[in-house]
Motif scaffolding. Structure first.
Motif, PDB file in Angstrom:
ATOM      1  N   TYR A 110       0.913  -1.126   0.060  1.00  0.00           N
ATOM      2  CA  TYR A 110      -0.023   0.231   0.020  1.00  0.00           C
ATOM      3  C   TYR A 110       0.841   1.350  -0.054  1.00  0.00           C
ATOM      4  O   TYR A 110       1.850   1.306   0.727  1.00  0.00           O
ATOM      5  CB  TYR A 110      -0.908   0.155   1.114  1.00  0.00           C
ATOM      6  CG  TYR A 110      -1.915  -1.120   1.173  1.00  0.00           C
ATOM      7  CD1 TYR A 110      -3.017  -0.845   0.482  1.00  0.00           C
ATOM      8  CD2 TYR A 110      -1.747  -2.134   2.052  1.00  0.00           C
ATOM      9  CE1 TYR A 110      -4.036  -1.923   0.340  1.00  0.00           C
ATOM     10  CE2 TYR A 110      -3.024  -3.146   2.016  1.00  0.00           C
ATOM     11  CZ  TYR A 110      -3.823  -3.036   1.089  1.00  0.00           C
ATOM     12  OH  TYR A 110      -4.901  -3.916   1.211  1.00  0.00           O
TER      13      TYR A 110
ATOM     14  N   SER B  81      -0.460   4.458   0.709  1.00  0.00           N
ATOM     15  CA  SER B  81      -0.723   5.366   1.715  1.00  0.00           C
ATOM     16  C   SER B  81      -1.152   4.544   2.878  1.00  0.00           C
ATOM     17  O   SER B  81      -1.682   3.409   2.880  1.00  0.00           O
ATOM     18  CB  SER B  81      -1.759   6.259   0.901  1.00  0.00           C
ATOM     19  OG  SER B  81      -2.794   5.436   0.682  1.00  0.00           O
TER      20      SER B  81
ATOM     21  N   SER C 232      -4.307   4.855   4.401  1.00  0.00           N
ATOM     22  CA  SER C 232      -5.557   4.842   4.208  1.00  0.00           C
ATOM     23  C   SER C 232      -5.805   5.250   2.497  1.00  0.00           C
ATOM     24  O   SER C 232      -5.257   5.601   1.911  1.00  0.00           O
ATOM     25  CB  SER C 232      -6.438   5.406   5.124  1.00  0.00           C
ATOM     26  OG  SER C 232      -6.327   6.699   4.925  1.00  0.00           O
ATOM     27  N   PRO C 233      -7.080   4.596   2.195  1.00  0.00           N
ATOM     28  CA  PRO C 233      -7.427   4.499   0.828  1.00  0.00           C
ATOM     29  C   PRO C 233      -7.494   6.326   0.384  1.00  0.00           C
ATOM     30  O   PRO C 233      -7.029   6.586  -0.694  1.00  0.00           O
ATOM     31  CB  PRO C 233      -8.680   3.880   0.418  1.00  0.00           C
ATOM     32  CG  PRO C 233      -8.535   2.999   1.784  1.00  0.00           C
ATOM     33  CD  PRO C 233      -7.915   3.555   2.731  1.00  0.00           C
ATOM     34  N   ASP C 234      -8.009   6.895   1.323  1.00  0.00           N
ATOM     35  CA  ASP C 234      -8.045   8.299   0.845  1.00  0.00           C
ATOM     36  C   ASP C 234      -7.033   9.209   1.361  1.00  0.00           C
ATOM     37  O   ASP C 234      -7.136  10.332   1.149  1.00  0.00           O
ATOM     38  CB  ASP C 234      -9.513   8.788   1.776  1.00  0.00           C
ATOM     39  CG  ASP C 234      -9.492   8.583   3.144  1.00  0.00           C
ATOM     40  OD1 ASP C 234      -8.720   7.828   3.593  1.00  0.00           O
ATOM     41  OD2 ASP C 234     -10.514   9.292   3.804  1.00  0.00           O
ATOM     42  N   ALA C 235      -6.069   8.829   1.784  1.00  0.00           N
ATOM     43  CA  ALA C 235      -4.941   9.377   2.272  1.00  0.00           C
ATOM     44  C   ALA C 235      -3.733   9.794   1.243  1.00  0.00           C
ATOM     45  O   ALA C 235      -3.813   8.856   0.273  1.00  0.00           O
ATOM     46  CB  ALA C 235      -4.170   8.986   3.428  1.00  0.00           C
ATOM     47  N   ALA C 236      -3.060  10.698   1.308  1.00  0.00           N
ATOM     48  CA  ALA C 236      -1.911  10.789   0.420  1.00  0.00           C
ATOM     49  C   ALA C 236      -0.786  10.047   0.450  1.00  0.00           C
ATOM     50  O   ALA C 236      -0.911   9.219   1.444  1.00  0.00           O
ATOM     51  CB  ALA C 236      -1.461  12.411   0.376  1.00  0.00           C
TER      52      ALA C 236
ATOM     53  N   ASN D  86      -0.144  -0.036  -6.334  1.00  0.00           N
ATOM     54  CA  ASN D  86      -0.948   0.230  -5.082  1.00  0.00           C
ATOM     55  C   ASN D  86      -1.949  -1.057  -4.848  1.00  0.00           C
ATOM     56  O   ASN D  86      -2.557  -1.396  -5.924  1.00  0.00           O
ATOM     57  CB  ASN D  86      -1.702   1.473  -5.151  1.00  0.00           C
ATOM     58  CG  ASN D  86      -2.129   1.880  -3.486  1.00  0.00           C
ATOM     59  OD1 ASN D  86      -1.457   1.409  -2.634  1.00  0.00           O
ATOM     60  ND2 ASN D  86      -3.487   2.240  -3.341  1.00  0.00           N
TER      61      ASN D  86
END
Length: 162
Positions: free
Chosen positions: A96, A98, A100-104, A146
Motif C-alpha cells: 500500500y 498510503s 488509508s485509501p483516501d490519504a496521500a 498500489n
C-alpha cells in the motif's frame, strides 16, 4: 437407578433430537449419549507455488561446474538504473502506498526521501508493517502498483543516493 429406568431413558432419548442426557439420583449418576460423530470444518488447502526455476541442460557425462541459470528479462537493466539502490520487500503481503485509501501517498516519484522515512505499508496477516527507507536520496521509481500482492525480496522502489 435400575436397568429398567435406564432403558426408559434411552428410549426417550431416541424419540428426541437430544444427543446426551445425564441424570443424578440418590447419589448415583447416569450419562447416556448417542454415538454421533463430531463434524469438523476444515479450510481448503493453501497451495504455495514457488517461482519457476530455470536450468540449462548439460551434455550427458559432463561433470564440471553446473551451468548458470539464464538471466530473466526485466523491464529495466542494471545499466538503466545507474547507481540507484533497490528497496525490496522484507515479507510476503499486500503493498500500500498510503496509510488509508483516501490519504496521500507516503512518497512520490522524484521526491527526496530521508533514511528512516516510511515509504509504504505491507499488510501481512492483518498486520500493517511500515517499510522505512534505509537510504537518503531521490525516489527514482515505484516498481509496484498500489494494493498489489508482493513476495519476499520483490523490488519495490529505486532510490538514487545523494
Amino acid at each position: 437407578m435400575d436397568l429398567k429406568e435406564i432403558r426408559q431413558l434411552i428410549k426417550m432419548l431416541d424419540d428426541t433430537d437430544v444427543s446426551e442426557i445425564e441424570v443424578c439420583q440418590e447419589g448415583s449418576t447416569v450419562r447416556i449419549s448417542r454415538g454421533i460423530q463430531p463434524t469438523y470444518m476444515t479450510a481448503p488447502p493453501q497451495h504455495y507455488m514457488a517461482p519457476p526455476q530455470h536450468y540449462m541442460a548439460q551434455a550427458p557425462g559432463y561433470h564440471g561446474a553446473p551451468a548458470a541459470a539464464p538471466a530473466l528479462a526485466t523491464a529495466e537493466t542494471s545499466s538503466d538504473r545507474g547507481n540507484a539502490v533497490v528497496v525490496t520487500s522484507p515479507m510476503v503481503g499486500t503493498f500500500y502506498k498510503s496509510p488509508s485509501p483516501d490519504a496521500a501517498a507516503f512518497v512520490k516519484e522524484g521526491e527526496m526521501v530521508e533514511k528512516g522515512q516510511v515509504l509504504c505499508i505491507i499488510e501481512a496477516m492483518k498486520l500493517m508493517n511500515e517499510i522505512e527507507s534505509e537510504h537518503s536520496g531521490r525516489l527514482v521509481k515505484i516498481l509496484v502498483d498500489n494494493a498489489s500482492p508482493v513476495e519476499f525480496g520483490e523490488e519495490l522502489f529505486l532510490i538514487e543516493p545523494v
